[in-house]
Scaffold this active site. Structure first.
Site, short mmCIF file in Angstrom:
data_model
loop_
_atom_site.label_atom_id
_atom_site.label_comp_id
_atom_site.label_asym_id
_atom_site.label_seq_id
_atom_site.Cartn_x
_atom_site.Cartn_y
_atom_site.Cartn_z
CG HIS A 48 -1.91 1.03 1.30
ND1 HIS A 48 -3.13 0.92 0.70
CD2 HIS A 48 -1.90 2.24 1.90
CE1 HIS A 48 -3.84 2.01 0.92
NE2 HIS A 48 -3.11 2.83 1.64
CG HIS A 56 -10.94 3.00 2.71
ND1 HIS A 56 -11.58 3.42 3.85
CD2 HIS A 56 -9.63 2.91 3.05
CE1 HIS A 56 -10.70 3.58 4.82
NE2 HIS A 56 -9.52 3.29 4.36
#
Lengths: 80, 735, 222
Positions: free
Chosen positions: B45, B91
């Site tokens: 990430h 998300h």
């Protein structure tokens, strides 16, 4: 001293959230569930040690802010 | 002192090899806090370790690009001293675990990315993919995600102006929630994250730090399994009220010249914000965690460095400006604390209770982070031209398609978003692209999000090209000039060569389309490991595009506006049914080659259509995408409540003609006289086209040799599915 | 006409209201922060839409208790005009400047869409430029717009001609009692309504039905 205030809708005021919860519970197979009403619980810590004074202050808080007495009622629970 | 065992290393998502690298960089065993810091900074990430070498191939420059990838968001120049700042971010995993809070904090996070650069957010978009409607979790996830997006965005007072919603069984265990934020700033007042210089105060602003979301960044970089639902405590809770205060306070501080650098604390919180600011500034940072505003008692250094509590920012101020900044944050009733200082050591040093708990070179977290050239294998794309049952009645198929979960009206969704707040929304959800006015001007921004996952699954390269082309086309269809895009690359596990092949092909496809269309990538986000129990999602590189409309009075919408207008089809219609909505919804098959994109034709056709709109000659345009010509005509008729009478151009069979999904096409309307002129110009430009019919007084859609259906019947089909599905009235059809 | 817009911490239609007021009156309104105890000398006070204090506890509840609301009450008591839009209407009921309460929408969801209403009263400073019974379309955007009051209050509101805006048949977006969209105070100088007139004063944004409200105020208060 700790206090717990319960705020609920007055009888007769429609509670769509409660209705939705009841509907969902019935849908889950809890057929025995009748009317459902939803409310709020507010926990407060007070520096006041006198119970009567604390209760009076809490009443005032409910009338002024915590509950809207047009639609809501409240109950106060005190714990030393 | 916690002992670092191989199990602990693995729990932090680091391989044995990566742990060896940490030891070499530090010349010793890391402390527990340092292990935590490395684990988040080296996660997929934060580090883009699997994709970085491929992302470098994307075109990121143009004369109007002020800031490309690498900052919190990208920035483009839109003239008159105005800058547009935007980014899209995923998300996905948090939203699957707790849809309301996952989606809400996704919205909050992307807004902070934009306002940390000095922009006021002016529009939100989102791209959502859910599992099949009949899956037991889908309804709950749709309901939670949509209300979470609305709950946060509405409170912030930023209009959510559009997006996409798809359903497919391949997302059953791994939904996608991608949110995009577009903001406005002045070109001379843009804030970056480079913490330049030593001896400058490092300040913490916003909400207090709690134990929320610890290891969210590592969770987002790991595959899901059934027991992930027990990871619930890692989900952050959003507080849009505080974010609204933070927005106003930051913009107020940004109007002064007190800030050297500023960055939001998003994934990996204090760790990534401090490390990235020091890295970009060529400086070091020393933090004293005792000064961090804390929400809970007994928080450890590990907790504080890894917390993902929301609504927080880290800034570096000019020395002596602390009091001025503090006064602003006190006014907005937000926490403000000087928690550290910049240094010239190029080290990140963390102190807690008088002890140094972490001390490492900043570059160990950035430049020295692992970079993988993962092996990949490209599977051959799906090929072939599928057969179809030529006897099926066209009008019944149209009705079925208009009512399909992927094609029906999304009104149920966007009515839960405040799309008119800020009083600048010129084109609301439901058109090709949303248009918002640049406040106090006559120019606007056109915004869209696009990707067609079924094409990407059939051919990751062509599918990614198509996503960029469709975003470009949607912006063009309202009359704006596409300027730049942000990508949100949602893929499966990059350690599997076939998935890595999808990633490489996808990035290559995006790159080719961007170069051909002069549509650079100025920011983005990769979301990998979108798999559940070993099964990956289809490649889903969502594209968020932004374009500039010079004059809001020269704009096109999809709604038919007048009776008696000619309907002109621009672009070549070959009748491509492979991977089409028709094939999936009517024939029940997902097969064949996906429609190829001829980028030269795409550009030629789009530039032609845009010029007509800019000249004020055309005000009704719809791009052709999912569903093809007939679905587009129906949508235009329903939007304007004006009927149409159309037929097949040439000798094609009606099914491929009406439902084929050839790319690079538009429908427009014009008066018969104007249509004649336009036809001449199209011929002259060598653009394939046809007049396929006209708008009519009766409220029906009439198709030559196929009969007619009233608009009210079509409307009922189109509007009915979503509300009835969400109310649980109907067992939804399965794909 | 001189006007002020109250700004609560999470007001978010304060700018929209200010833009509409400036566009319609040619004068910038005063922006008044919620911690102020005094109002500037103005003819009209606007309580804008938004989420005031995050709408935590109840929509408008904490804003109703803020410092500036004492000044707003004094302004209203003197007969000054007060306009509460959306969250502003919620603040007006919470501070008892208007009767009743605004509860969660009957559909339990936030709803944003244009709604058509009838202007049922024109004998007041807010709506005199509309025709009696005129149909107007404003957008709504709220989660708590379900107007509730006891039968006696509702009867009195109707009897005294204080229901100014009523949702057209089939248009009620939130379950409001008797389709009430907007009401007046007893002295007819305080108006609260859920739909947003300030979002429909510019044809580019999809309508101009809200102009009549601002034109009415300008005519009477200038």
């Amino acid at each position: 001293m700790k206090a717990r205030v319960f705020v609920t809708l007055k009888n007769g005021v429609l509670d769509p959230q409660g209705k939705a919860i009841g509907h969902a519970l019935n849908g889950l197979g809890f057929g025995a569930v009748g009317e459902v009403r939803q409310g709020k619980v507010i926990d407060l810590e007070l520096s006041e040690t006198n119970e009567a004074k604390a209760r009076a202050a809490l009443n005032d808080m409910c009338e002024k802010l915590l509950a809207n007495t047009v639609i809501e009622k409240y109950e106060i629970e005190l714990k030393a | 002192m916690t002992e670092i065992t191989p199990e602990l290393v693995a729990e932090h998502g680091l391989t044995g090899e990566e742990y060896g690298r940490i030891k070499r960089l530090l010349n010793r065993e890391p402390s527990f806090v340092e292990l935590g810091i490395f684990s988040v900074m080296w996660s997929e990430h934060c580090s883009y370790k699997s994709t970085r070498i491929h992302l470098r191939k994307l075109p990121t420059k143009a004369p109007w690009v002020i800031q490309g990838p690498g900052e919190n968001a990208g920035v483009i120049d839109i003239g008159d001293g105005d800058a547009c700042i935007f980014k899209m971010e995923s998300h996905n995993h948090p939203s699957f675990i707790e849809p309301y809070q996952g989606a809400a904090t996704g919205v909050g996070g992307i807004m902070r990315d934009v306002f940390t650069m000095g922009a006021r957010p002016i529009a939100m978009m989102n791209a959502l993919r859910f599992g099949e409607p009949s899956h037991p979790k889908t309804r709950h996830l749709v309901s939670g995600v949509v209300s979470g997006i609305g709950g946060y965005g509405n409170c912030m007072g930023v209009p959510t102006v559009g997006g996409e919603v798809n359903f497919h069984k391949s997302y059953n265990g791994n939904i996608l929630v991608n949110a995009m934020c577009v903001g406005l700033a002045r070109t001379d007042n843009i804030f970056l994250s480079a913490a330049k210089g030593a001896g400058n105060p490092v300040v913490y602003i916003g909400s207090k730090t709690g134990r929320d979301g610890i290891h969210g960044a590592t969770m987002a970089s790991a595959e899901f399994s059934e027991d992930s639902e027990e990871k619930r405590p890692t989900v952050q809770v959003g507080d849009p009220f505080t974010e609204k205060l933070l927005l106003e306070a930051c913009l107020e501080l940004m109007a002064t010249d007190a800030i050297i650098a500023i960055q939001d604390m998003g994934a990996a919180g204090l760790t990534s914000s401090s490390a990235e600011m020091a890295d970009k500034g060529g400086s070091g940072i020393e933090l004293d965690l005792d000064k961090v505003p804390q929400r809970e008692a007994g928080m450890t250094a590990y907790d504080m460095m890894l917390s993902e509590s929301q609504e927080r920012m880290l800034a570096v101020l000019k020395p002596g400006r602390e009091a001025q900044a503090e006064a602003i944050f006190k006014k907005w009733e937000l926490d403000f604390a000087v928690i550290g200082i910049t240094t010239d050591t190029r080290r990140l040093v963390v102190k807690h209770k008088g002890e140094i708990v972490a001390d490492m070179p900043v570059t160990a977290l950035s430049d020295a982070a692992p970079l993988y050239e993962r092996p990949f294998s490209k599977r051959p794309p799906a090929t072939g031209t599928p057969s179809f049952d030529a006897s099926r009645p066209v009008m019944a198929s149209l009705k079925k398609i208009l009512a399909a979960p992927d094609m029906c009206s999304r009104r149920w969704v966007w009515q839960q978003y405040d799309y008119t707040v800020m009083a600048d929304t010129v084109q609301m959800p439901g058109g090709d692209a949303a248009v918002v006015r640049v406040h106090h001007s006559n120019k606007g921004l056109a915004i869209t999000t696009d990707v067609t996952p079924r094409y990407c699954k059939a051919d990751p390269y062509e599918g990614a090209k198509q996503a960029v082309a469709e975003a470009w086309r949607n912006i063009t269809a309202v009359g704006a000039m596409p300027l730049a895009l942000t990508d949100n690359l949602n893929f499966g596990n990059p350690q599997k060569p076939e998935i890595m092949g999808e990633i490489v092909s996808g990035i290559d496809g995006i790159g080719e389309a961007c170069r051909a269309l002069d549509f650079p990538v100025i920011g983005g986000n990769c979301s990998l490991y979108n798999e559940t129990n070993g099964e990956g999602i289809p490649p889903t590189p969502a594209i968020g595009g932004v374009g500039l409309m010079a004059d809001l009075h020269r704009m096109a919408t999809i709604a038919f506006k007048r009776e008696g207008d000619a309907i002109i089809l621009v672009g070549d219609t070959k009748g491509h049914l492979g991977q089409s909505i028709y094939l999936r919804e009517v024939e029940g098959r997902e097969e064949g080659r996906c429609p190829p994109v001829d980028l030269a034709a795409e550009k030629r056709n789009g530039d032609f259509v845009r010029r007509l709109i800019e000249a004020g000659r055309v005000d009704t345009v719809h791009d052709l995408s999912d569903g093809g010509v007939l679905v587009a005509v129906a949508e235009m008729a329903l939007a304007g409540n004006i009927g149409a009478d159309i037929g097949v151009a040439g000798t094609a069979h009606s099914i491929p003609f009406f439902f084929g999904e050839d790319q690079g096409r538009y429908l427009l309307t014009a008066s018969p006289v104007e249509a004649d002129r336009i036809e001449g110009e199209l011929r002259h430009a060598g653009i394939v086209h046809a007049i396929i019919g006209k708008t009519i007084a009766e409220k029906v859609l009439r198709v030559e040799r196929e009969g007619e259906t009233s608009l009210s019947t079509l409307r009922a089909a189109h509007e009915g599915w979503f509300p009835s599905y969400m109310s649980g009235e109907e067992i939804p059809p399965t794909n | 006409m001189k006007s002020a817009v109250i700004v609560f911490p999470a007001s978010n239609c304060d700018r929209d209201a200010a833009v509409a007021l400036e566009q319609m009156t040619g004068r910038k309104p005063h922006m008044v922060w919620h911690q102020e105890c005094d109002l500037p000398d103005v003819d009209l006070v606007v309580l804008p839409g938004g989420f005031s204090y995050g709408d935590y506890l109840r929509s408008g509840a904490m804003a109703g208790q803020s410092a500036v609301m004492r000044a707003v009450k004094a302004h209203a008591k003197k007969g000054g005009a007060v306009l509460g839009i959306c969250n502003g209407f919620q603040v007006l009921t919470e501070s008892h400047l208007l009767p009743g309460a605004l509860m969660r929408n009957a559909g339990l969801k936030f709803v944003c869409r244009p709604v058509t209403m009838a202007v049922e009263e024109t004998q007041n400073v807010f709506t005199r430029k509309y025709l009696h019974g005129q149909q107007v379309t404003f957008p709504v955007a709220h989660g708590d717009g379900n107007y509730f009051a006891d039968e006696e209050t509702l009867n009195r509101l109707e009897g005294e001609g204080r229901v100014v805006f009523r949702y057209a048949p089939g248009q009620n977006p939130n379950g409001s009692s008797r389709d009430i969209a907007g009401i007046l105070s007893e002295k007819r100088n305080v108006l609260g309504l859920m739909p947003h007139p300030e979002r429909v004063v510019d044809p580019l944004l999809g309508g101009t039905d809200g102009r009549g409200l601002f034109e009415s105020l300008i005519e009477t208060l200038s």
